[in-house]
Write a protein that holds these residues in place. Structure first.
Motif, PDB file in Angstrom:
ATOM      1  N   MET A   1       0.853  -1.173   0.000  1.00  0.00           N
ATOM      2  CA  MET A   1       0.000   0.000   0.000  1.00  0.00           C
ATOM      3  C   MET A   1       0.898   1.235   0.000  1.00  0.00           C
ATOM      4  SD  MET A   1      -3.215   0.710   2.483  1.00  0.00           S
ATOM      5  CE  MET A   1      -2.858   2.025   3.611  1.00  0.00           C
ATOM      6  N   ASN A   2       0.839   2.011  -1.066  1.00  0.00           N
ATOM      7  CA  ASN A   2       1.708   3.178  -1.208  1.00  0.00           C
ATOM      8  C   ASN A   2       1.103   4.438  -0.622  1.00  0.00           C
ATOM      9  OD1 ASN A   2       3.579   1.575  -2.506  1.00  0.00           O
ATOM     10  ND2 ASN A   2       2.747   1.999  -4.538  1.00  0.00           N
ATOM     11  N   GLU A   3      -0.212   4.485  -0.473  1.00  0.00           N
ATOM     12  CA  GLU A   3      -0.864   5.666   0.066  1.00  0.00           C
ATOM     13  C   GLU A   3      -0.771   5.695   1.585  1.00  0.00           C
ATOM     14  OE1 GLU A   3      -4.631   6.803  -2.628  1.00  0.00           O
ATOM     15  OE2 GLU A   3      -4.793   4.840  -1.673  1.00  0.00           O
ATOM     16  N   THR A   4      -0.747   6.914   2.139  1.00  0.00           N
ATOM     17  CA  THR A   4      -0.821   7.059   3.589  1.00  0.00           C
ATOM     18  C   THR A   4      -2.273   6.834   4.010  1.00  0.00           C
ATOM     19  OG1 THR A   4      -1.342   9.416   3.550  1.00  0.00           O
ATOM     20  CG2 THR A   4       1.017   8.801   3.512  1.00  0.00           C
ATOM     21  N   PRO A   5      -2.519   6.580   5.288  1.00  0.00           N
ATOM     22  CA  PRO A   5      -3.912   6.442   5.730  1.00  0.00           C
ATOM     23  C   PRO A   5      -4.780   7.655   5.370  1.00  0.00           C
ATOM     24  CG  PRO A   5      -2.461   5.575   7.403  1.00  0.00           C
ATOM     25  CD  PRO A   5      -1.583   6.222   6.360  1.00  0.00           C
ATOM     26  N   ASN A   6      -4.257   8.860   5.529  1.00  0.00           N
ATOM     27  CA  ASN A   6      -5.032  10.058   5.155  1.00  0.00           C
ATOM     28  C   ASN A   6      -5.356  10.073   3.663  1.00  0.00           C
ATOM     29  OD1 ASN A   6      -5.713  11.786   7.380  1.00  0.00           O
ATOM     30  ND2 ASN A   6      -3.534  12.182   7.651  1.00  0.00           N
ATOM     31  N   GLN A   7      -4.399   9.716   2.831  1.00  0.00           N
ATOM     32  CA  GLN A   7      -4.639   9.657   1.390  1.00  0.00           C
ATOM     33  C   GLN A   7      -5.663   8.577   1.068  1.00  0.00           C
ATOM     34  OE1 GLN A   7      -0.568   8.988   0.219  1.00  0.00           O
ATOM     35  NE2 GLN A   7      -0.263  11.124  -0.395  1.00  0.00           N
ATOM     36  N   ARG A   8      -5.587   7.461   1.791  1.00  0.00           N
ATOM     37  CA  ARG A   8      -6.518   6.359   1.557  1.00  0.00           C
ATOM     38  C   ARG A   8      -7.949   6.773   1.924  1.00  0.00           C
ATOM     39  NH1 ARG A   8      -7.005   2.672  -1.854  1.00  0.00           N
ATOM     40  NH2 ARG A   8      -7.900   0.758  -1.111  1.00  0.00           N
ATOM     41  N   ILE A   9      -8.102   7.493   3.022  1.00  0.00           N
ATOM     42  CA  ILE A   9      -9.428   7.997   3.422  1.00  0.00           C
ATOM     43  C   ILE A   9     -10.016   8.845   2.304  1.00  0.00           C
ATOM     44  CG2 ILE A   9     -10.596   9.626   4.986  1.00  0.00           C
ATOM     45  CD1 ILE A   9      -8.699   8.520   7.211  1.00  0.00           C
ATOM     46  N   TYR A  26     -14.186  10.919  31.100  1.00  0.00           N
ATOM     47  CA  TYR A  26     -13.109  10.122  30.511  1.00  0.00           C
ATOM     48  C   TYR A  26     -12.462  10.924  29.395  1.00  0.00           C
ATOM     49  CZ  TYR A  26     -16.505   9.143  26.798  1.00  0.00           C
ATOM     50  OH  TYR A  26     -17.409   9.272  25.785  1.00  0.00           O
ATOM     51  N   LYS A  27     -11.309  10.462  28.956  1.00  0.00           N
ATOM     52  CA  LYS A  27     -10.605  11.070  27.822  1.00  0.00           C
ATOM     53  C   LYS A  27     -10.985  10.310  26.557  1.00  0.00           C
ATOM     54  CE  LYS A  27      -6.731  12.308  30.701  1.00  0.00           C
ATOM     55  NZ  LYS A  27      -5.788  13.349  30.530  1.00  0.00           N
ATOM     56  N   PRO A  28     -11.290  11.010  25.471  1.00  0.00           N
ATOM     57  CA  PRO A  28     -11.599  10.312  24.218  1.00  0.00           C
ATOM     58  C   PRO A  28     -10.422   9.496  23.703  1.00  0.00           C
ATOM     59  CG  PRO A  28     -12.316  12.600  24.114  1.00  0.00           C
ATOM     60  CD  PRO A  28     -11.489  12.449  25.363  1.00  0.00           C
ATOM     61  N   VAL A  71     -18.924   3.160  13.215  1.00  0.00           N
ATOM     62  CA  VAL A  71     -18.101   3.377  14.405  1.00  0.00           C
ATOM     63  C   VAL A  71     -16.648   3.619  13.986  1.00  0.00           C
ATOM     64  CG1 VAL A  71     -17.173   2.373  16.527  1.00  0.00           C
ATOM     65  CG2 VAL A  71     -19.587   2.078  15.970  1.00  0.00           C
ATOM     66  N   GLY A  72     -16.173   2.875  12.996  1.00  0.00           N
ATOM     67  CA  GLY A  72     -14.807   3.084  12.504  1.00  0.00           C
ATOM     68  C   GLY A  72     -14.603   4.499  11.983  1.00  0.00           C
ATOM     69  N   LEU A  73     -15.573   5.005  11.235  1.00  0.00           N
ATOM     70  CA  LEU A  73     -15.485   6.382  10.739  1.00  0.00           C
ATOM     71  C   LEU A  73     -15.510   7.376  11.903  1.00  0.00           C
ATOM     72  CD1 LEU A  73     -17.918   6.047   7.700  1.00  0.00           C
ATOM     73  CD2 LEU A  73     -15.411   6.104   7.633  1.00  0.00           C
ATOM     74  N   THR A  74     -16.359   7.095  12.891  1.00  0.00           N
ATOM     75  CA  THR A  74     -16.428   7.945  14.073  1.00  0.00           C
ATOM     76  C   THR A  74     -15.090   7.945  14.809  1.00  0.00           C
ATOM     77  OG1 THR A  74     -18.788   7.444  14.294  1.00  0.00           O
ATOM     78  CG2 THR A  74     -17.687   8.361  16.231  1.00  0.00           C
ATOM     79  N   MET A  75     -14.485   6.772  14.923  1.00  0.00           N
ATOM     80  CA  MET A  75     -13.207   6.663  15.617  1.00  0.00           C
ATOM     81  C   MET A  75     -12.114   7.439  14.885  1.00  0.00           C
ATOM     82  SD  MET A  75     -11.249   3.292  17.062  1.00  0.00           S
ATOM     83  CE  MET A  75     -12.620   2.888  18.137  1.00  0.00           C
ATOM     84  N   LEU A  76     -12.089   7.347  13.566  1.00  0.00           N
ATOM     85  CA  LEU A  76     -11.097   8.109  12.802  1.00  0.00           C
ATOM     86  C   LEU A  76     -11.293   9.609  13.025  1.00  0.00           C
ATOM     87  CD1 LEU A  76     -11.117   6.039   9.495  1.00  0.00           C
ATOM     88  CD2 LEU A  76      -9.305   6.079  11.235  1.00  0.00           C
ATOM     89  N   SER A  77     -12.535  10.059  13.093  1.00  0.00           N
ATOM     90  CA  SER A  77     -12.825  11.466  13.364  1.00  0.00           C
ATOM     91  C   SER A  77     -12.361  11.858  14.767  1.00  0.00           C
ATOM     92  CB  SER A  77     -14.329  11.718  13.214  1.00  0.00           C
ATOM     93  OG  SER A  77     -14.644  13.053  13.524  1.00  0.00           O
ATOM     94  N   THR A  78     -12.616  11.000  15.742  1.00  0.00           N
ATOM     95  CA  THR A  78     -12.182  11.264  17.118  1.00  0.00           C
ATOM     96  C   THR A  78     -10.663  11.347  17.192  1.00  0.00           C
ATOM     97  OG1 THR A  78     -14.154  10.295  18.105  1.00  0.00           O
ATOM     98  CG2 THR A  78     -12.162  10.289  19.462  1.00  0.00           C
ATOM     99  N   ILE A  79      -9.983  10.455  16.487  1.00  0.00           N
ATOM    100  CA  ILE A  79      -8.514  10.483  16.478  1.00  0.00           C
ATOM    101  C   ILE A  79      -8.023  11.794  15.877  1.00  0.00           C
ATOM    102  CG2 ILE A  79      -6.451   9.431  15.450  1.00  0.00           C
ATOM    103  CD1 ILE A  79      -7.975   6.697  15.743  1.00  0.00           C
ATOM    104  N   GLN A  80      -8.580  12.200  14.744  1.00  0.00           N
ATOM    105  CA  GLN A  80      -8.163  13.468  14.120  1.00  0.00           C
ATOM    106  C   GLN A  80      -8.407  14.647  15.053  1.00  0.00           C
ATOM    107  OE1 GLN A  80     -10.241  13.750  10.340  1.00  0.00           O
ATOM    108  NE2 GLN A  80      -8.443  13.022   9.237  1.00  0.00           N
ATOM    109  N   ASP A  85      -2.808  13.871  13.503  1.00  0.00           N
ATOM    110  CA  ASP A  85      -2.563  13.236  12.211  1.00  0.00           C
ATOM    111  C   ASP A  85      -2.684  11.711  12.262  1.00  0.00           C
ATOM    112  OD1 ASP A  85      -1.771  12.646   9.648  1.00  0.00           O
ATOM    113  OD2 ASP A  85       0.260  13.450   9.863  1.00  0.00           O
ATOM    114  N   ILE A  86      -3.635  11.175  11.522  1.00  0.00           N
ATOM    115  CA  ILE A  86      -3.837   9.722  11.452  1.00  0.00           C
ATOM    116  C   ILE A  86      -2.612   9.020  10.865  1.00  0.00           C
ATOM    117  CG2 ILE A  86      -5.204   7.940  10.260  1.00  0.00           C
ATOM    118  CD1 ILE A  86      -7.652   9.680  10.773  1.00  0.00           C
TER     119      ILE A  86
END
Length: 155
Positions: A1-9, A26-28, A71-80, A85-86
């Motif tokens: 996989m040549n793309e970064t996770p951000n590019q893949r999104i 709690y902390k997110p 939930v995965g999309l929500t988690m990626l948003s929470t991480i950002q 940077d993901i």
């Protein structure tokens, strides 16, 4: 996989919902050493509402699986939002998937595949797949799925 996770999104055309505010004390996210821990996330939609339902009762396997993907999309948003940077994430290490399900429903692992398949798409088949548990229970607010995860960070 040549793309970064951000590019893949971006190339997958994924739409991240807003990061939900904490629903308690709690902390997110929390970084300890070289690991990022993400608190339990629900299936937040782009309009800020949550996907609800109980697998095997008022929603089926496919709808519950879509909830896990959301939930995965929500988690990626929470991480950002709360971490940054993901692309700093090296791999997913551990997933705990909780499915709001009827006692007779036994396909919780298939539901959580919705989350795991998304992580594999974003981080690649090697780094996007980690160890995992999938259990059934009653979830707060009637949400269909809740997932917490741990990620390893690049050094």
């Amino acid at each position: 996989m040549n793309e970064t996770p951000n590019q893949r999104i971006k190339s997958l055309g994924l739409v991240l919902p807003p990061a939900p505010p904490p629903a308690g004390l709690y902390k997110p996210v929390l970084v300890v050493d070289n690991f990022l821990y993400v608190s339990g996330q629900g299936p937040m939609l782009p309009d800020g509402s949550l996907m609800k339902g109980r697998a095997g009762h008022d929603i089926g396997l496919e709808e519950a699986k879509k909830g896990a993907r959301q939930v995965g999309l929500t988690m990626l948003s929470t991480i950002q939002t709360h971490f940054g940077d993901i692309d700093r994430i090296k791999r997913i290490v551990k997933t705990l998937g909780m499915v709001n399900s009827h006692p007779d429903f036994g396909d919780q692992p298939l539901v959580i595949n919705g989350f795991s398949e998304l992580m594999s798409e974003v981080f690649g088949p090697e780094n996007g797949v980690g160890v995992r548990s999938a259990v059934g229970m009653i979830l707060p607010g009637g949400i269909s799925v809740e997932i917490e995860a741990m990620f390893e960070l690049h050094k």
